[in-house]
Design a protein around this motif. Sequence first.
Motif, PDB file in Angstrom:
ATOM      1  N   GLN A 407       0.832  -1.208   0.000  1.00 44.11           N
ATOM      2  CA  GLN A 407       0.000   0.000   0.000  1.00 44.11           C
ATOM      3  C   GLN A 407       0.869   1.262   0.000  1.00 44.11           C
ATOM      4  O   GLN A 407       1.798   1.396   0.758  1.00 44.11           O
ATOM      5  CB  GLN A 407      -0.971  -0.003   1.182  1.00 44.11           C
ATOM      6  N   HIS A 408       0.522   2.199  -0.880  1.00 42.72           N
ATOM      7  CA  HIS A 408       1.383   3.351  -1.135  1.00 42.72           C
ATOM      8  C   HIS A 408       1.130   4.478  -0.143  1.00 42.72           C
ATOM      9  O   HIS A 408      -0.017   4.824   0.139  1.00 42.72           O
ATOM     10  CB  HIS A 408       1.144   3.890  -2.539  1.00 42.72           C
ATOM     11  N   MET A 409       2.202   5.076   0.317  1.00 44.54           N
ATOM     12  CA  MET A 409       2.094   6.314   1.060  1.00 44.54           C
ATOM     13  C   MET A 409       1.945   7.481   0.077  1.00 44.54           C
ATOM     14  O   MET A 409       2.114   7.310  -1.139  1.00 44.54           O
ATOM     15  CB  MET A 409       3.324   6.523   1.947  1.00 44.54           C
ATOM     16  N   SER A 410       1.613   8.657   0.589  1.00 45.00           N
ATOM     17  CA  SER A 410       1.511   9.856  -0.239  1.00 45.00           C
ATOM     18  C   SER A 410       2.344  10.967   0.385  1.00 45.00           C
ATOM     19  O   SER A 410       2.692  10.917   1.573  1.00 45.00           O
ATOM     20  CB  SER A 410       0.049  10.303  -0.381  1.00 45.00           C
ATOM     21  N   TYR A 411       2.666  11.959  -0.438  1.00 49.46           N
ATOM     22  CA  TYR A 411       3.440  13.114   0.016  1.00 49.46           C
ATOM     23  C   TYR A 411       2.650  14.381  -0.259  1.00 49.46           C
ATOM     24  O   TYR A 411       2.214  14.612  -1.398  1.00 49.46           O
ATOM     25  CB  TYR A 411       4.784  13.180  -0.706  1.00 49.46           C
ATOM     26  N   SER A 412       2.439  15.190   0.758  1.00 50.19           N
ATOM     27  CA  SER A 412       1.692  16.434   0.589  1.00 50.19           C
ATOM     28  C   SER A 412       2.645  17.592   0.349  1.00 50.19           C
ATOM     29  O   SER A 412       3.492  17.900   1.199  1.00 50.19           O
ATOM     30  CB  SER A 412       0.842  16.727   1.827  1.00 50.19           C
ATOM     31  N   GLN A 413       2.498  18.259  -0.777  1.00 52.04           N
ATOM     32  CA  GLN A 413       3.268  19.468  -1.035  1.00 52.04           C
ATOM     33  C   GLN A 413       2.794  20.620  -0.152  1.00 52.04           C
ATOM     34  O   GLN A 413       3.496  21.628  -0.024  1.00 52.04           O
ATOM     35  CB  GLN A 413       3.146  19.835  -2.518  1.00 52.04           C
ATOM     36  N   ARG A 414       1.628  20.453   0.478  1.00 54.35           N
ATOM     37  CA  ARG A 414       1.092  21.489   1.366  1.00 54.35           C
ATOM     38  C   ARG A 414       1.744  21.438   2.743  1.00 54.35           C
ATOM     39  O   ARG A 414       2.168  22.452   3.285  1.00 54.35           O
ATOM     40  CB  ARG A 414      -0.420  21.312   1.504  1.00 54.35           C
ATOM     41  N   THR A 415       1.835  20.235   3.325  1.00 57.38           N
ATOM     42  CA  THR A 415       2.390  20.102   4.670  1.00 57.38           C
ATOM     43  C   THR A 415       3.851  19.669   4.683  1.00 57.38           C
ATOM     44  O   THR A 415       4.551  19.858   5.679  1.00 57.38           O
ATOM     45  CB  THR A 415       1.600  19.058   5.484  1.00 57.38           C
ATOM     46  N   GLY A 416       4.307  19.044   3.601  1.00 56.53           N
ATOM     47  CA  GLY A 416       5.645  18.473   3.595  1.00 56.53           C
ATOM     48  C   GLY A 416       5.735  17.152   4.339  1.00 56.53           C
ATOM     49  O   GLY A 416       6.835  16.670   4.615  1.00 56.53           O
ATOM     50  N   TYR A 417       4.586  16.543   4.655  1.00 49.73           N
ATOM     51  CA  TYR A 417       4.566  15.259   5.374  1.00 49.73           C
ATOM     52  C   TYR A 417       4.329  14.109   4.404  1.00 49.73           C
ATOM     53  O   TYR A 417       3.665  14.264   3.369  1.00 49.73           O
ATOM     54  CB  TYR A 417       3.445  15.218   6.415  1.00 49.73           C
ATOM     55  N   PHE A 418       4.838  12.944   4.782  1.00 54.11           N
ATOM     56  CA  PHE A 418       4.447  11.686   4.160  1.00 54.11           C
ATOM     57  C   PHE A 418       3.375  11.028   5.021  1.00 54.11           C
ATOM     58  O   PHE A 418       3.474  11.029   6.256  1.00 54.11           O
ATOM     59  CB  PHE A 418       5.654  10.754   4.012  1.00 54.11           C
ATOM     60  N   TYR A 419       2.364  10.451   4.368  1.00 57.27           N
ATOM     61  CA  TYR A 419       1.259   9.795   5.073  1.00 57.27           C
ATOM     62  C   TYR A 419       1.349   8.293   4.787  1.00 57.27           C
ATOM     63  O   TYR A 419       1.091   7.839   3.671  1.00 57.27           O
ATOM     64  CB  TYR A 419      -0.071  10.395   4.628  1.00 57.27           C
ATOM     65  N   VAL A 420       1.761   7.557   5.810  1.00 54.63           N
ATOM     66  CA  VAL A 420       2.183   6.169   5.667  1.00 54.63           C
ATOM     67  C   VAL A 420       1.152   5.228   6.273  1.00 54.63           C
ATOM     68  O   VAL A 420       0.925   5.247   7.490  1.00 54.63           O
ATOM     69  CB  VAL A 420       3.553   5.945   6.341  1.00 54.63           C
ATOM     70  N   PRO A 421       0.508   4.371   5.458  1.00 53.55           N
ATOM     71  CA  PRO A 421      -0.416   3.357   5.996  1.00 53.55           C
ATOM     72  C   PRO A 421       0.392   2.175   6.533  1.00 53.55           C
ATOM     73  O   PRO A 421       0.893   1.350   5.764  1.00 53.55           O
ATOM     74  CB  PRO A 421      -1.275   2.988   4.793  1.00 53.55           C
ATOM     75  N   SER A 422       0.531   2.088   7.844  1.00 49.51           N
ATOM     76  CA  SER A 422       1.424   1.111   8.454  1.00 49.51           C
ATOM     77  C   SER A 422       0.643   0.106   9.286  1.00 49.51           C
ATOM     78  O   SER A 422      -0.552   0.277   9.549  1.00 49.51           O
ATOM     79  CB  SER A 422       2.457   1.812   9.333  1.00 49.51           C
TER      80      SER A 422
END
Length: 581
Positions: A407-422
Amino acid sequence: MNKFVMAACIGMMATPGAFAQVTEEDLLNDQTITTQVVTNGMGRDWQRYSPLDQINRETVKNLFPAWSFSFGGERQRGQQSQPLIYDGVMYVTGSYSRVFALDAKTGRKIWQYDARLPEGILPCCDVINRGAAIYGDNIYFGTLDARIVALDRKTGAVVWNKRIADYREGYSYTAAPLIVNGLVITGNSGGEFGIVGAIEARDAENGELVWRRPVIEGHMGELNGEESTMTGTLNASWPGDMWKTGGGAPWLGGTYDAQTDTLIFGTGNPAPWNSHLREGDNLYAASRIGLDPATGEIKWYFQTTPWEGWDYDGVNEVIPFTDANGNGRLATADRNGFFYVLNREDGSFVDAMPFVKDITWASGIDENGRPIYNPENRPGNPADAADGQKGEVVWAVPGFLGGKNWQHMSYSQRTGYFYVPSNEWGMDIWNEPITYRQGAAYLGAGFTIKPLFEDHIGALKAIDPNTMEIKFEVPNGAPLWGSTMATAGGLVFYGTPEGYIQAINDETGEILWQFQTGSGVTGQPVTWEDEDGVQWLSVVSGWGGAVPLWGGEVAQEVSYLNQGGSVWTFRIPDQLLASAN
């Protein structure tokens, strides 16, 4: 396995639009062209970020289901695909190697293609398909019997059909193809059968092989119909003939970084799982590899788990980004439980951190990016056992399904965070004697996976790659097995096995909206806007994949979840859009 008859042009009707060709420029700019989704990952860098913000923290509560389409039949197994949208048509794949073309606004079926699958296919982890690719006038997708097929996107008719590898040897293919400069680029699956992982590029027009790069050292590459160069150096990190059946399948597909003109693929576990049979680093299994897209030559590599012995595949996606100091970086959250930041130019190590709890197999990552092993946590050698049949059992965290799996994580150009489904789980694991037999499972290990905590297994985690901190996490009872998507509207969308597609605040993790789809959501959400400026959201629903098949005690805990097979599409009602304007 029953044979399925190919059915192109089922229910075919006139389709919207004039069927403009999808170009290299369309693929290159997919993230910023908001009226389309023509790449897996919503951009070939796999950031899974949309600049659209009509659906935002204030309006998300007004989302309603505009339509739902059932994949139908009895083939409702795991559904992990990502829809593509172009020229008013949605193209989406389903389990058992099926493709559907749908009207993107109504869900009306335009055509359907069912691959003719032979008896005896050997998919390791369910009969899933993770999506298609689009280029020119064609749709490209892979099949469970390790083929790559090009379909006319107007009619669903077959343009060409090529074999990637022999399914009878254990090969299969489940990833979405990647298209770069007119080449259709694929990996392969089957690491649990002692296959040899390889990446291939074909001419998009006719399917002819342009180059092939095995990812296990000692094997020869191919370029333009001739032998090219050897991968690595023979027996540099593999003992004896173990490299001949070394695994390393790049089964998840790849990223393309246009800034460095580099393909980036991850590679799977070495074979067999019993690491005592192949002492050494076992290059280039459990690694990330940068390749020249024109020739397939390896430009660089980074190995996350040398001498891997827990089934910690290194296939997880690699996402290019620019850090807070303006440096070009790559990020990847490995199945081994560590989150890595690499140099974008050469793949060299920059930093790492654990992103799941209670990791046992290593105490950390050293200054060179290599794990600091806990030797006592390697499953024991069967040769040391009194009966020679079962090595010492160890409790290892994470379990072999990984701190993060496909399952793929995403990267927000708005927050600079990666959102990781772990996921937070561990396993009892032991080694057993094994010999290679073509087409048979080649593990040499036994295991039982168990949750770490009573109240949750899944955890959506927001990671700041600049500070290497977890900013927040959202626990979930069942394992998270679908991808995330971030948007400029201050939201992150992802699904749960309990059946919900939901949106959270991208800064706090607060759940702002959810909708029950009727089956576990393990698909990949996407968003786009139509010609009238209306933003739409789509996701595939259908529980399945590796967890129900391999999950041990975890599988028993989630056995109540229902299978399904459908795509759901949402939007904000016209009257509310009018009042907002």
